[in-house]
Design a protein around this motif. Structure first.
Motif, PDB file in Angstrom:
ATOM      1  N   THR A  15      -4.070   9.902  -4.644  1.00 20.49           N
ATOM      2  CA  THR A  15      -2.973  10.390  -5.496  1.00 20.49           C
ATOM      3  C   THR A  15      -2.780   9.484  -6.704  1.00 20.49           C
ATOM      4  OG1 THR A  15      -1.436   9.186  -4.063  1.00 20.49           O
ATOM      5  CG2 THR A  15      -1.743  11.542  -3.638  1.00 20.49           C
TER       6      THR A  15
ATOM      7  N   ARG B 128       3.354   9.089   4.489  1.00 19.56           N
ATOM      8  CA  ARG B 128       3.564   7.672   4.191  1.00 19.56           C
ATOM      9  C   ARG B 128       3.668   6.836   5.467  1.00 19.56           C
ATOM     10  NH1 ARG B 128       8.160   9.320   0.147  1.00 19.56           N
ATOM     11  NH2 ARG B 128       7.450  11.357   0.868  1.00 19.56           N
TER      12      ARG B 128
ATOM     13  N   PRO C   6      -5.033   4.781  -3.140  1.00 21.21           N
ATOM     14  CA  PRO C   6      -4.904   6.182  -2.703  1.00 21.21           C
ATOM     15  C   PRO C   6      -5.403   7.156  -3.760  1.00 21.21           C
ATOM     16  CG  PRO C   6      -2.873   4.935  -2.350  1.00 21.21           C
ATOM     17  CD  PRO C   6      -3.750   4.088  -3.198  1.00 21.21           C
TER      18      PRO C   6
ATOM     19  N   THR D 201       0.110   6.315   6.661  1.00 22.40           N
ATOM     20  CA  THR D 201      -0.502   5.294   5.807  1.00 22.40           C
ATOM     21  C   THR D 201      -0.005   3.909   6.182  1.00 22.40           C
ATOM     22  OG1 THR D 201      -0.661   6.880   3.986  1.00 22.40           O
ATOM     23  CG2 THR D 201      -0.815   4.549   3.425  1.00 22.40           C
TER      24      THR D 201
ATOM     25  N   THR E 211       0.831  -1.213   0.000  1.00 25.11           N
ATOM     26  CA  THR E 211       0.000   0.000   0.000  1.00 25.11           C
ATOM     27  C   THR E 211       0.861   1.258   0.000  1.00 25.11           C
ATOM     28  OG1 THR E 211      -1.760  -1.162   1.199  1.00 25.11           O
ATOM     29  CG2 THR E 211      -1.804   1.248   1.235  1.00 25.11           C
ATOM     30  N   VAL E 212       1.862   1.282   0.875  1.00 28.44           N
ATOM     31  CA  VAL E 212       2.718   2.473   0.973  1.00 28.44           C
ATOM     32  C   VAL E 212       3.544   2.643  -0.297  1.00 28.44           C
ATOM     33  CG1 VAL E 212       4.552   3.577   2.287  1.00 28.44           C
ATOM     34  CG2 VAL E 212       2.807   2.271   3.472  1.00 28.44           C
TER      35      VAL E 212
ATOM     36  N   LYS F  98      -9.920   8.386   2.529  1.00 31.06           N
ATOM     37  CA  LYS F  98      -8.586   8.104   3.080  1.00 31.06           C
ATOM     38  C   LYS F  98      -8.665   6.911   4.025  1.00 31.06           C
ATOM     39  CE  LYS F  98      -7.241  12.129   1.312  1.00 31.06           C
ATOM     40  NZ  LYS F  98      -8.538  12.694   0.911  1.00 31.06           N
TER      41      LYS F  98
ATOM     42  N   VAL G 217       1.414   4.420  -2.710  1.00 36.83           N
ATOM     43  CA  VAL G 217       1.273   5.820  -2.302  1.00 36.83           C
ATOM     44  C   VAL G 217       2.547   6.600  -2.603  1.00 36.83           C
ATOM     45  CG1 VAL G 217       0.966   7.346  -0.319  1.00 36.83           C
ATOM     46  CG2 VAL G 217      -0.431   5.302  -0.525  1.00 36.83           C
TER      47      VAL G 217
END
Length: 556
Positions: A220, A329, A218, A332, A32-33, A195, A36
């Motif tokens: 972004t 980050r 995300p 997240t 996930t990170v 979010k 992102v």
């Protein structure tokens, strides 16, 4: 000799009780990170005045090293928004090669700071300074993105604040409506997209479950993909990564030693100190935020500084830019379920795989989309509500915050922090000097010819003026001045010198000075500084009440 901090990365604790369930959770959080981090790494690099791949390589190398060697269980490292303005200024003034050298020098300083156990000292920087320069950096980031957000035909943006405003104002008549539309759409998507860290827990209705599902990707990434597809599919007249930089290489970063000269290094003192201070503050603030959100053990600030130092020392050798802990980050990562540094290492590997597989696709990313994303980042970075709350705080707090903010925007981050620290020290000194007071004790019950005063607070260089005139405090017929010092908590050498001068002045006038109720620190300084010897064996007494009782008994 000052003992060095042992080098103990938090990742070593994985050997104790690390389970399959934790690994699966870390794997998901790292993926996930990594998703992102991709658009942010590209955007931060371009905004900093370097190539987009340098941001990605920084996120890969520095992100892996900071997680593997750091003192936090869940912190994610990489290129940070706070560095954008600083890096851009260094590149414009000193060139890319000197930026890499300054980053390596800052890495050395960060490593030494951690080894010397200076991590805790960074926490002593006043919060007003931190808020001031953070908001100032946010303003500068937002200003720097207006060129691409509006699609202005400006070949080169200066580093100076007023020059940027002047240049943008000159080109406002040449706004690209399509760039403004795409950038605004990205701002709306990133701002309104659900979010993960704002999601509720437990049993949820179908709408909440839908928002949970949407939040897995995300905002972004959604904005970046949508803008890229629109730009490529509709052939929009927008500047892209490919048109400006030629795309992102589909390869591993290569080792290259930056060109080095002692003449250039001598000019890098201030840039190096700026990168060091900002990197230390950002990484430790981020680690403290992670501690509040995570149930993992608290971070080790000294180990974290050493990891940041090693990452910034090695990453420039592969073309990377300065890196530090990143709050967005990291948050997240925690919300995605990370429990160990493995998540941070996985995030770096995910970025590496993306580069090796999908790098050519990045050539179609419109710069207006990245500018829109960074405008949201800048807005979220600033603590704008603190300006509204200023009326509730003291004049020193307001002066320091607004002064640091203004100097960051107009001049330079290092100048702003230095000036903020000087102002904070001056206000602190003034405040401490006002806390030192001299109180006249009632004359009733005192032996004839005696005047008694009580000292409160700390007798130091800024407060000695309240003692220097006490030699004139005795009135006609009074021959003894007694100072009750049991409420005096500390004293410096200037305070000692003021008491010595008081004793000498009284002695010349044929009068006597007596001290009562000395605490440990003032008593030790008085002994070592010669005042005890000058006062004689009867000049110092243990307690004012006892002295008064014995003085009354002697007068009978």
């Amino acid at each position: 000799m000052l003992p060095l901090h042992p080098f103990r990365p938090r990742s070593l604790s994985l050997l104790q009780g690390y389970s399959r369930q934790r690994f699966i959770a870390d794997l998901g959080a790292g993926f996930t990170v990594g998703i992102v981090a991709l658009p942010l790494a590209i955007a931060f690099a371009i905004a900093s005045g370097v190539k987009p791949e340098q941001g990605i390589f920084t996120a890969i190398i520095a992100g892996f090293l900071i997680s593997a060697l750091g003192g936090s269980s869940v912190q994610i490292g990489g290129p940070a928004g706070a560095f954008i303005v600083v890096i851009y200024g260094i590149v414009q003034r000193y060139g890319l090669a000197n930026l890499l050298i300054a980053s390596m020098l800052a890495g050395c300083l960060l490593t030494v700071m951690g080894a010397l156990r200076l991590g805790a000292w960074v926490r002593y920087i006043p919060v007003s300074i931190v808020i001031g320069f953070t908001n100032g950096i946010a303003v500068l980031i937002g200003l720097s993105q207006l060129k691409d957000f509006l699609g202005l035909p400006i070949a080169h943006m200066p580093a100076d604040f007023f020059s940027q405003i002047h240049l943008i104002a000159q080109h406002l008549g040449q706004i690209n409506p399509m760039a403004l539309l795409v950038g605004s759409a990205c701002v709306a998507i990133v701002s309104l997209w659900p979010k993960t860290y704002a999601m509720e827990r437990g049993a949820l209705a179908w709408r909440a479950r839908l928002r949970h599902s949407m939040a897995l990707l995300p905002g972004t990434v959604i904005a970046l993909v949508a803008a890229t597809l629109a730009c490529y599919g509709l052939d929009l007249p927008l500047e892209t990564i490919g048109s400006r930089f030629g795309g992102i290489p589909q390869a591993l970063p290569s080792f290259a030693w930056p060109s080095f000269s002692w003449t250039g290094v001598k000019q890098l003192l201030m840039p190096t100190l700026t990168l060091t201070l900002l990197g230390a503050i950002e990484s430790l603030l981020c680690a403290r935020v992670a501690d509040k959100l995570s149930e993992q053990p608290r971070h080790d600030p000294n180990q974290e500084l050493m990891a940041q130092g090693i990452a910034n020392l090695l990453t420039p050798l592969f073309g990377g830019i300065p890196a530090t802990g990143t709050i967005a980050r990291t948050v997240t990562n925690v919300r995605a379920g990370a429990s160990s540094p493995v998540a941070g290492m996985v995030h770096a590997l995910v970025l590496l795989i993306i580069v090796l597989v999908a790098a050519p696709l990045a050539a179609h990313i419109p710069l207006a989309a990245l500018a829109g994303i960074l405008l949201v980042v800048a807005w979220n970075m600033g603590e704008w509500h603190e300006f509204a709350r200023l009326r509730h705080f003291s004049l020193p707090y307001r002066t320091i915050l607004l002064g640091t903010f203004g100097l960051t925007v107009i001049f330079d981050l290092m100048i702003a922090v230095e000036a903020g620290l000087v102002l904070a020290c001056l206000f602190f000194i003034y405040r401490m000097s006002t806390l030192f007071t001299v109180q006249v004790l009632p004359s009733q019950g005192l032996p004839p010819g005696t005047r008694a005063l009580k000292l409160f607070g700390s007798l130091f260089f800024a407060a000695v003026g309240k003692v220097e005139g006490l030699s004139q405090a005795l009135q006609a017929g009074e021959h003894t001045l007694v100072l009750d010092m049991h409420m005096l908590i500390s004293m410096d050498s200037s305070g000692l010198d003021a008491l010595l001068q008081l004793q000498r002045s009284l002695q010349k006038q044929g009068q006597t000075l007596l001290l009562c109720g000395l605490n440990e620190q003032p008593a030790s300084l008085i002994q070592r500084g010669g005042l005890a010897e000058a006062l004689g064996p009867q000049g110092i007494h243990g307690d004012f009440t006892q002295w008064l009782a014995s003085a009354k008994a002697a007068s009978l």
